[in-house]
Design a protein around this motif. Structure first.
Motif, PDB file in Angstrom:
ATOM      1  N   SER A 206       0.761  -1.212   0.092  1.00 20.31           N
ATOM      2  CA  SER A 206       0.060  -0.049  -0.067  1.00 20.31           C
ATOM      3  C   SER A 206       0.917   1.364  -0.146  1.00 20.31           C
ATOM      4  O   SER A 206       0.473   2.375  -0.781  1.00 20.31           O
ATOM      5  CB  SER A 206      -0.960  -0.019   1.199  1.00 20.31           C
ATOM      6  N   LYS A 211      -1.937   2.512  -3.435  1.00 14.85           N
ATOM      7  CA  LYS A 211      -3.510   2.042  -3.275  1.00 14.85           C
ATOM      8  C   LYS A 211      -3.426   0.930  -1.975  1.00 14.85           C
ATOM      9  O   LYS A 211      -2.630   0.261  -2.007  1.00 14.85           O
ATOM     10  CB  LYS A 211      -3.648   1.385  -4.546  1.00 14.85           C
ATOM     11  N   TRP A 325      -2.165   6.733   1.684  1.00 19.12           N
ATOM     12  CA  TRP A 325      -2.572   5.925   0.084  1.00 19.12           C
ATOM     13  C   TRP A 325      -3.952   5.929  -0.087  1.00 19.12           C
ATOM     14  O   TRP A 325      -4.574   6.056   0.984  1.00 19.12           O
ATOM     15  CB  TRP A 325      -1.988   4.467   0.163  1.00 19.12           C
ATOM     16  N   ASP A 326      -4.199   5.725  -1.342  1.00 17.40           N
ATOM     17  CA  ASP A 326      -5.484   5.687  -1.342  1.00 17.40           C
ATOM     18  C   ASP A 326      -6.423   4.729  -1.045  1.00 17.40           C
ATOM     19  O   ASP A 326      -5.806   3.292  -1.171  1.00 17.40           O
ATOM     20  CB  ASP A 326      -6.082   5.622  -3.014  1.00 17.40           C
ATOM     21  N   CYS A 328      -9.136   1.952  -1.919  1.00 14.41           N
ATOM     22  CA  CYS A 328      -9.212   1.511  -3.159  1.00 14.41           C
ATOM     23  C   CYS A 328      -9.839   0.181  -3.039  1.00 14.41           C
ATOM     24  O   CYS A 328      -9.126  -0.749  -2.889  1.00 14.41           O
ATOM     25  CB  CYS A 328      -8.228   1.564  -4.048  1.00 14.41           C
TER      26      CYS A 328
END
Ligand code: HSE
Length: 412
Positions: A206, A211, A325-326, A328
């Motif tokens: 990550s 992500k 981090w995104d 997702c």
């Protein structure tokens, strides 16, 4: 006075308090102000602890105390720990943790909350125990595209494999010893089935790829099926068997991540990582290969990382250091492991094992047969060429008409 609270007075919690108080004077100097562990939250009493006077049982005491700026959450799990962490961050307190289960499950969300409240959520101790890996990956190596991360991320399984190989100790005795030494999780299934290593590679992936990589999206198998026979073949062919967590950037920008036992060539430094030690190799497009090595579990090594994070938070009470981090949940950026290329060690049993050699070679093309001392006549072991795993499985399905497939272990 800058004050700290610790939630959970187990192995890591007691180590954190011990190390912090031992080095408190030096830590205060580093921070530039006096600091102190004010509370230790636990359900239990610890009348014999030198810090018994700081034990409390009510979380709200920490939450509502304006003097508490940093909280170490070392209670583990994803229920209370999640609720406490969220409420502390929302109340403007920084949180540091060794809780890989929580970071792997909720990291993106908790980091976002931390940024929104201008505080920090740091988790150096969540991967590799005392080894600095989160900060280097987030800072020192930030200028690289990370091509690959591979590591021995679980001390308990490395300790067990080592005892099996070096001392011929059986699995259960080695596990019991790891538990006695405080390395294993409360439920050691998480260690031996690879879930703990999986959470750790998810955190690293990550961080490296920006992500959130969720553990349930990553194929994970542990060491319970590794036999002394497999270890003997591997040793004889110049390999050690290690539980490896890995993540790799593939062409097209997608990634693959997996946790499984692997045959690691003895020429690879990872093969010589023994006992409770962990090691993580990172390959960056600028830096090339770097390796991080140290004690991956245990009271004071893990406390070392927790206390380091506490100090970082106390030094930066006015700003949120950027880790993010995104979130997702769409996993289309993760390539299924069956579509990734590997070479595979295979051990089979059949009455006429040696007579199958010609047909196995026809099936796989160029492969390598390997030996062990006193190999029984009904057994054969070989290493396949590197090919997409789905194809290896298809060929083994064909072979299973004439032999029993006893073991399959990927090569690193
Ligand atoms: N049970 C873990 C291990 C503890 O053995 O590595 C450290 O995360």
């Amino acid at each position: 006075m800058k004050n700290v609270a610790v939630i959970g007075y187990g192995v890591v919690g007691s180590g954190t308090v011990e190390l912090f108080m031992k080095n408190r004077e030096a830590i205060s100097k580093k921070i530039g102000r006096d600091c102190e562990v004010k509370y230790i939250l636990d359900l239990r009493e610890f009348p014999d602890s030198p810090f018994a006077d700081r034990i409390i049982h009510d979380f709200d005491t920490i939450l509502n105390d304006d003097e508490i700026e940093v909280v170490a959450e070392v209670v583990g799990g994803t229920t209370f720990a999640y609720d406490y962490t969220k409420r502390l961050l929302e109340a403007g307190k920084s949180v540091v943790t060794s809780n890989k289960a929580l970071v792997a499950a909720k990291g993106a969300e908790l980091l976002k909350i931390a940024h929104e409240h201008n505080v920090n959520y740091l988790f150096e101790a969540s991967v590799g125990g005392g080894i600095p890996i989160i900060r280097p990956l987030n800072k020192c190596l930030a200028g690289n595209t990370i091509e690959e991360i591979a590591g021995i991320l679980n001390g308990t399984t490395n300790f067990i494999l080592n005892k099996m190989i070096k001392d011929q100790m059986d699995f259960d005795t080695a596990l019991k010893l790891a538990q006695e030494l405080g390395y294993a999780e409360q439920d050691p299934t998480a260690d031996v089935e690879g879930h703990d290593a999986c959470r750790k590679i998810c955190i690293l992936a990550s961080l490296a790829y920006g992500k959130h990589v969720y553990p349930e999206k990553v194929h994970c198998s542990g060491i319970t099926n590794v036999t002394l026979d497999d270890i003997a073949y591997a040793e004889n062919a110049g390999f050690a068997i290690k539980l490896i967590g890995s993540a790799k950037l593939l062409d097209g920008g997608k990634i693959t991540a997996i946790v499984c036992p692997r045959l690691v060539s003895k020429t690879n430094l990872l093969a010589s990582v023994d006992g409770v030690y962990n090691a993580i190799t990172v390959k960056g497009d600028g830096v090339g290969d770097v390796m991080f090595y140290g004690q991956g579990a245990g009271k004071l090594p893990t406390a070392s990382a927790v206390v380091g994070d506490i100090i970082d938070c106390l030094k930066h009470t006015d700003r949120s250091v950027m880790i993010s981090w995104d979130d997702c949940y769409d996993d289309s950026y993760i390539v299924p492991y069956k579509s990734v290329e590997n070479a595979m060690y295979v051990r089979i049993q059949a009455d006429n094992a040696d007579e199958l050699k010609a047909s196995i070679s026809d099936l796989f093309g160029k492969l390598t047969y390997i030996e062990r001392a006193n190999r029984p006549g009904n057994e054969l072991a070989f290493i396949t060429p590197t090919m997409v795993e789905k194809e290896i499985d298809e060929k083994l399905a064909e072979l299973s008409h004439s032999a029993e497939i006893k073991s399959k272990i990927r090569l690193l």
